[in-house]
Motif scaffolding. Structure first.
Motif, PDB file in Angstrom:
ATOM      1  N   UNK A 151       0.827  -1.200   0.000  1.00  0.00           N
ATOM      2  CA  UNK A 151       0.000   0.000   0.000  1.00  0.00           C
ATOM      3  C   UNK A 151       0.868   1.259   0.000  1.00  0.00           C
ATOM      4  N   UNK A 152       1.898   1.263   0.832  1.00  0.00           N
ATOM      5  CA  UNK A 152       2.783   2.426   0.898  1.00  0.00           C
ATOM      6  C   UNK A 152       3.624   2.559  -0.366  1.00  0.00           C
ATOM      7  N   UNK A 153       4.069   1.420  -0.898  1.00  0.00           N
ATOM      8  CA  UNK A 153       4.865   1.455  -2.122  1.00  0.00           C
ATOM      9  C   UNK A 153       4.041   2.015  -3.279  1.00  0.00           C
ATOM     10  N   UNK A 154       2.786   1.590  -3.362  1.00  0.00           N
ATOM     11  CA  UNK A 154       1.917   2.082  -4.424  1.00  0.00           C
ATOM     12  C   UNK A 154       1.688   3.573  -4.330  1.00  0.00           C
ATOM     13  N   UNK A 155       1.507   4.068  -3.110  1.00  0.00           N
ATOM     14  CA  UNK A 155       1.314   5.504  -2.912  1.00  0.00           C
ATOM     15  C   UNK A 155       2.560   6.282  -3.330  1.00  0.00           C
ATOM     16  N   UNK A 156       3.736   5.789  -2.950  1.00  0.00           N
ATOM     17  CA  UNK A 156       4.995   6.449  -3.334  1.00  0.00           C
ATOM     18  C   UNK A 156       5.187   6.418  -4.846  1.00  0.00           C
ATOM     19  N   UNK A 157       4.775   5.337  -5.474  1.00  0.00           N
ATOM     20  CA  UNK A 157       4.928   5.200  -6.916  1.00  0.00           C
ATOM     21  C   UNK A 157       4.090   6.237  -7.664  1.00  0.00           C
ATOM     22  N   UNK A 158       2.880   6.515  -7.165  1.00  0.00           N
ATOM     23  CA  UNK A 158       2.022   7.529  -7.792  1.00  0.00           C
ATOM     24  C   UNK A 158       2.660   8.912  -7.663  1.00  0.00           C
ATOM     25  N   UNK A 159       3.180   9.224  -6.478  1.00  0.00           N
ATOM     26  CA  UNK A 159       3.870  10.505  -6.275  1.00  0.00           C
ATOM     27  C   UNK A 159       5.060  10.604  -7.223  1.00  0.00           C
ATOM     28  N   UNK A 160       5.803   9.525  -7.331  1.00  0.00           N
ATOM     29  CA  UNK A 160       6.978   9.469  -8.203  1.00  0.00           C
ATOM     30  C   UNK A 160       6.600   9.820  -9.641  1.00  0.00           C
ATOM     31  N   UNK A 161       5.543   9.196 -10.149  1.00  0.00           N
ATOM     32  CA  UNK A 161       5.126   9.416 -11.535  1.00  0.00           C
ATOM     33  C   UNK A 161       4.793  10.888 -11.800  1.00  0.00           C
ATOM     34  N   UNK A 162       3.997  11.479 -10.917  1.00  0.00           N
ATOM     35  CA  UNK A 162       3.569  12.861 -11.134  1.00  0.00           C
ATOM     36  C   UNK A 162       4.741  13.828 -10.948  1.00  0.00           C
TER      37      UNK A 162
END
Length: 250
Positions: free
Chosen positions: A54-65
C-alpha cells in the motif's frame, strides 16, 4: 537471471520461465517462488506485505507525477534509473510520517517535517551531472520575487564536458502539492552561456509566479550544447544534463 539471445526477444511465461525486459534488456528467469495473490490479500501472515504494498503504491504515484512535473527540465533526454532513484527518495520521505500507522504512511506528511524538507533539497537527483558542482558558486534565492541570483559568476569555473561549447541554465519554481498531486511549474527564460562568456553575475526570474498550491521548490537544470556552423546541438551524454533542487520555501 539470464540474458535472452535470439532475433525476437520473448515476453511472458513459457515452460516455467519468465521472459521480460529489465532496464531495456531482454532477460529470463525461472517462474514461481512468490506468494499467490489470494494469500497476500487474505492471510494474516501477509499483513506486513499488504502494508508495504500500500505504501509502495502511494509512493509510486507521487513518483510518476513528480517526474512529469520535472519533464520540461530534461526533455529529449533519459536518465538511467531515474524512477528507482526517486522511489528511494519518496520511500524515505514516507518513513518520516510519524502520525500515520504502518501501511498508511504518506510522502506529504513526511515533508511536513524539517528532516523531510532537508531530504528533498539535499537529494542527488542526477549523480552523473550535479548542477551544484557544475555551478560552484554562492547563490541567493529571493522568495518575494522568486528570483535566483549568482553575484560572483565566472565561466572559467564551470566544467565543460567533452565536445561542449555552450551550457544552458534552466531555472524554475515548482509549486507542488504532495497530497493532492496538483502542481504548476513557473519557468524563467533559458540562459545560454558560451565558454568565453564574460558575465560576472547572473539573475533568473520566472515569467509567472506560484499561487500557493503546495510546497514551493527552486529548481535548476543544466544542459550542454555544441555549436556547429551556427546551430546548437544538445549533447545527450549521461553527464550532459542535470537537475537539482536548490531550496525550498518554508
Amino acid at each position: 537471471m539470464a540474458k535472452q539471445k535470439g532475433i525476437i526477444p520473448l515476453v511472458g511465461t513459457i515452460g516455467g520461465i519468465n521472459f521480460y525486459y529489465l532496464n531495456g534488456k531482454p532477460v529470463a528467469r525461472a517462474a514461481g517462488g512468490g506468494f499467490n495473490g489470494a494469500a497476500i490479500r487474505t492471510k494474516k501472515s501477509m499483513e506486513r506485505v499488504r502494508e508495504n504494498a500500500n505504501e509502495f503504491g502511494s509512493c509510486s504515484v507521487v513518483n510518476k507525477v513528480f517526474r512529469q512535473s520535472l519533464r520540461p527540465f530534461y526533455n529529449n533526454h533519459g536518465f538511467t534509473f531515474f524512477h528507482s532513484r526517486l522511489m528511494t527518495l519518496f520511500t524515505n520521505l514516507k518513513k518520516l510520517d510519524a502520525d500515520s500507522v504502518r501501511g498508511e504512511r504518506r510522502v506529504y506528511k513526511g515533508l511536513q517535517t524539517d528532516a523531510g524538507k532537508r531530504l528533498l533539497v539535499d537529494f542527488t537527483y542526477t549523480p552523473d551531472c550535479k548542477p551544484q558542482l557544475v555551478l560552484p558558486f554562492s547563490y541567493d534565492m529571493d522568495w518575494p520575487t522568486y528570483s535566483l541570483s549568482i553575484s560572483q559568476f565566472n565561466i572559467q569555473h564551470v566544467p565543460f564536458i567533452t565536445g561542449a561549447t555552450h551550457i544552458a541554465l534552466q531555472f524554475g519554481v515548482l509549486d507542488f502539492n504532495f497530497e493532492t498531486l496538483d502542481y504548476a511549474l513557473h519557468l524563467a527564460a533559458p540562459l545560454v552561456l558560451a565558454k568565453d562568456d564574460t558575465r560576472t553575475s547572473l539573475s533568473l526570474t520566472p515569467a509567472s509566479l506560484p499561487t500557493g498550491l503546495g510546497v514551493v521548490l527552486a529548481v535548476i537544470a543544466v544542459r550542454y550544447y555544441q555549436e556547429v556552423d551556427g546551430l546548437m546541438y544538445l549533447l545527450n551524454a549521461e553527464n550532459g544534463v542535470g537537475i537539482g533542487v536548490l531550496a525550498i520555501k518554508n
